[in-house]
Design an enzyme around this catalytic site. Sequence first.
Site, mmCIF file in Angstrom:
data_model
loop_
_atom_site.group_PDB
_atom_site.id
_atom_site.type_symbol
_atom_site.label_atom_id
_atom_site.label_comp_id
_atom_site.label_asym_id
_atom_site.label_seq_id
_atom_site.Cartn_x
_atom_site.Cartn_y
_atom_site.Cartn_z
ATOM 1 N N CYS A 190 -3.651 1.082 9.342
ATOM 2 C CA CYS A 190 -4.982 0.449 9.310
ATOM 3 C C CYS A 190 -5.473 0.152 10.720
ATOM 4 O O CYS A 190 -6.657 -0.048 10.930
ATOM 5 C CB CYS A 190 -4.916 -0.826 8.478
ATOM 6 S SG CYS A 190 -3.602 -1.950 8.999
ATOM 7 N N GLU A 232 -16.519 6.219 7.835
ATOM 8 C CA GLU A 232 -15.554 6.065 6.745
ATOM 9 C C GLU A 232 -14.120 5.923 7.251
ATOM 10 O O GLU A 232 -13.729 6.619 8.193
ATOM 11 C CB GLU A 232 -15.603 7.286 5.820
ATOM 12 C CG GLU A 232 -16.704 7.228 4.800
ATOM 13 C CD GLU A 232 -16.512 6.135 3.755
ATOM 14 O OE1 GLU A 232 -15.366 5.886 3.338
ATOM 15 O OE2 GLU A 232 -17.528 5.512 3.389
ATOM 16 N N GLY A 259 -6.582 -2.014 0.381
ATOM 17 C CA GLY A 259 -8.019 -1.837 0.594
ATOM 18 C C GLY A 259 -8.820 -3.041 0.099
ATOM 19 O O GLY A 259 -8.248 -4.029 -0.371
ATOM 20 N N PRO A 283 0.805 -1.231 0.000
ATOM 21 C CA PRO A 283 0.000 0.000 0.000
ATOM 22 C C PRO A 283 0.833 1.274 0.000
ATOM 23 O O PRO A 283 2.013 1.259 0.352
ATOM 24 C CB PRO A 283 -0.762 -0.124 1.329
ATOM 25 C CG PRO A 283 0.180 -0.855 2.224
ATOM 26 C CD PRO A 283 1.024 -1.750 1.369
HETATM 27 P P1 NAD Z 1 -5.256 0.593 -2.134
HETATM 28 O O1 NAD Z 1 -6.221 -0.512 -1.956
HETATM 29 O O2 NAD Z 1 -5.667 1.758 -2.972
HETATM 30 O O3 NAD Z 1 -3.919 0.031 -2.783
HETATM 31 C C1 NAD Z 1 -3.228 -1.052 -2.232
HETATM 32 C C2 NAD Z 1 -2.428 -1.740 -3.315
HETATM 33 O O4 NAD Z 1 -3.309 -2.442 -4.177
HETATM 34 C C3 NAD Z 1 -1.664 -0.790 -4.222
HETATM 35 O O5 NAD Z 1 -0.435 -1.381 -4.572
HETATM 36 C C4 NAD Z 1 -2.545 -0.639 -5.435
HETATM 37 O O6 NAD Z 1 -1.810 -0.302 -6.584
HETATM 38 C C5 NAD Z 1 -3.156 -2.025 -5.511
HETATM 39 N N1 NAD Z 1 -4.489 -2.082 -6.105
HETATM 40 C C6 NAD Z 1 -5.594 -1.478 -5.624
HETATM 41 N N2 NAD Z 1 -6.668 -1.804 -6.387
HETATM 42 C C7 NAD Z 1 -6.212 -2.630 -7.356
HETATM 43 C C8 NAD Z 1 -6.821 -3.298 -8.457
HETATM 44 N N3 NAD Z 1 -8.123 -3.203 -8.723
HETATM 45 N N4 NAD Z 1 -6.026 -4.075 -9.268
HETATM 46 C C9 NAD Z 1 -4.710 -4.190 -9.016
HETATM 47 N N5 NAD Z 1 -4.076 -3.578 -7.990
HETATM 48 C C10 NAD Z 1 -4.812 -2.798 -7.191
HETATM 49 O O7 NAD Z 1 -4.821 1.063 -0.679
HETATM 50 P P2 NAD Z 1 -3.798 2.156 -0.183
HETATM 51 O O8 NAD Z 1 -4.471 3.480 -0.168
HETATM 52 O O9 NAD Z 1 -2.493 2.038 -0.872
HETATM 53 O O10 NAD Z 1 -3.631 1.627 1.311
HETATM 54 C C11 NAD Z 1 -4.573 1.890 2.293
HETATM 55 C C12 NAD Z 1 -5.541 0.744 2.498
HETATM 56 O O11 NAD Z 1 -4.838 -0.434 2.828
HETATM 57 C C13 NAD Z 1 -6.460 1.016 3.657
HETATM 58 O O12 NAD Z 1 -7.742 0.522 3.381
HETATM 59 C C14 NAD Z 1 -5.808 0.285 4.803
HETATM 60 O O13 NAD Z 1 -6.678 -0.067 5.843
HETATM 61 C C15 NAD Z 1 -5.286 -0.920 4.095
HETATM 62 N N6 NAD Z 1 -4.153 -1.526 4.794
HETATM 63 C C16 NAD Z 1 -4.344 -2.704 5.418
HETATM 64 C C17 NAD Z 1 -3.284 -3.291 6.119
HETATM 65 C C18 NAD Z 1 -3.457 -4.577 6.848
HETATM 66 O O14 NAD Z 1 -2.460 -5.088 7.351
HETATM 67 N N7 NAD Z 1 -4.634 -5.144 6.960
HETATM 68 C C19 NAD Z 1 -2.043 -2.653 6.158
HETATM 69 C C20 NAD Z 1 -1.887 -1.437 5.486
HETATM 70 C C21 NAD Z 1 -2.948 -0.893 4.802
#
Ligand code: NAD
Length: 466
Positions: free
Chosen positions: A270, A358, A219, A136
């Site tokens: 998160c 949110e 996410g 992320p």
């Molecule tokens: P994001 O979901 O926008 O992106 C995360 C990653 O997924 C990025 O590398 C992005 O390029 C990729 N991605 C997203 N949608 C995709 C798709 N449709 N196809 C291919 N790749 C895709 O999230 P972000 O803004 O980078 O990070 C924040 C989110 O991550 C928050 O919701 C947070 O809660 C979560 N998060 C969770 C943890 C955990 O351990 N559970 C840890 C850190 C962040």
Amino acid sequence: MDVNAQMIENLVKKALQEIGEGEAASSGGVFETMDAAVLAAEAAQQKLLHCSMADRERFVTAIRETVLDQENLAMLSRDSVEETGIGRYDHKLLKNTLAAEKTPGTEDLTTEAITGDEGITITEYCPFGVIGAITPTTNPTETIICNGIGAIAGGNTIVFSPHPRAKNISQTLVKMLNEAMVAAGGPDNMITTVTEPSLDNTNAMMEHPAVKLLVATGGPGIVKKVLQSGKKGIGAGAGNPPVVVDETANIEKAAADIVAGSSFDNNVPCIAEKACFVVDCVADKLIAGMVANGAYLVTDSDMIEKIVDLVTNDKGGPKVEFVGKSAIHIMEQLGITVDSGTDLLIMETDKDHLLVMEELMMPILPIVRVKDADEAIQCALVTEHGNRHTSMIHSTNVENMTKMAKLLQTTIFVKNAPSFAGIGAGGEGPTTFTIAGPTGEGLTTAKSFCRRRRCVMKDGFHIRNF
Ligand code: NAD
């Protein structure tokens, strides 16, 4: 000089590396195409399979030491904030240090043994092969450090598909870690990535036949996608962690802890407190305590709505340009100068306010007054949206704690501490930056990145009787 077997083995290893990796070494683990990144990691994994557990631990140590080098640590933390525009340098220093120091290594891979009249059966944690990891924007370097250590300790190699907005810092870190592990005698390309991270490249990684395990930290969109891939997937998804404060809590401590947790890295973790439910009779004291600890109380309801309009988009989600920005920056956009020590904006809202519902990932904490602990826990349950991610309570009433634990079923449940105690910062236990609620691995470690394999020997090594 006596030539022993170990010396010969080391020389052969070195020669093999030189012959086998002359071409790839120049890449530093960063490849033009996803196919090349995966194939290089696959070749490295074949070599890693022939390394000892001591070798693996040495490579893990190389990762730790590289990140903990003061210059590197400062650069990674500074450039990560600069490139993504997310979070705080001082807190990135802490998070990167935590990832490097407290992510478990090979010691995590415990062997189970069963012996009996028919001999011995052991179960061991063995590599999957090549892991494909999606990282992320909010924790770009922390996740690479943490997943990298876990993967390699488990005997895997790992390909990273970072968020495009964290491209440069991710590539820099991949190169640094490869260099360090090669210097420690390891195969090159145990950690790889691509020059242009993109959704297409993430798709190519997920579909690549050599990638055997997917790890998605992000996410809900990416978690869903990985779980639909047809491969084993570890899904570490979104949270919206609520914190409950009841009338039995140490209110001064609760106030300080909540401000510390909720403002940590400008609320992007998160696990960070994202909504607070407090029993009415202690609410004023809690709010005063928060203000004394660096929170700015927004009392005007028009101003609260102005903040909402500023930082959310027309779908009610966070505007990307405000994710991970400071409380001071947010208020500046509204023409308001707040004290330079302000870490968090707080305001009283209804329980179903958008700020409560949110996951905004900004230092804005809505506070909801409730009549008692039961109502607070019910509100927390709704706010958490069934993510089963993280929750907190400040209380000395064990019944309330137990009730909340049973109802919310969160992967992390912190009592009487800031949220970050749940990942080993000021709380017992190791750390992770990939908390896999949806798929149940919980706080991922090297074990989570391994396959369990059974090894049986008939009639031998049962030594209790004749
Ligand atoms: P994001 O979901 O926008 O992106 C995360 C990653 O997924 C990025 O590398 C992005 O390029 C990729 N991605 C997203 N949608 C995709 C798709 N449709 N196809 C291919 N790749 C895709 O999230 P972000 O803004 O980078 O990070 C924040 C989110 O991550 C928050 O919701 C947070 O809660 C979560 N998060 C969770 C943890 C955990 O351990 N559970 C840890 C850190 C962040």
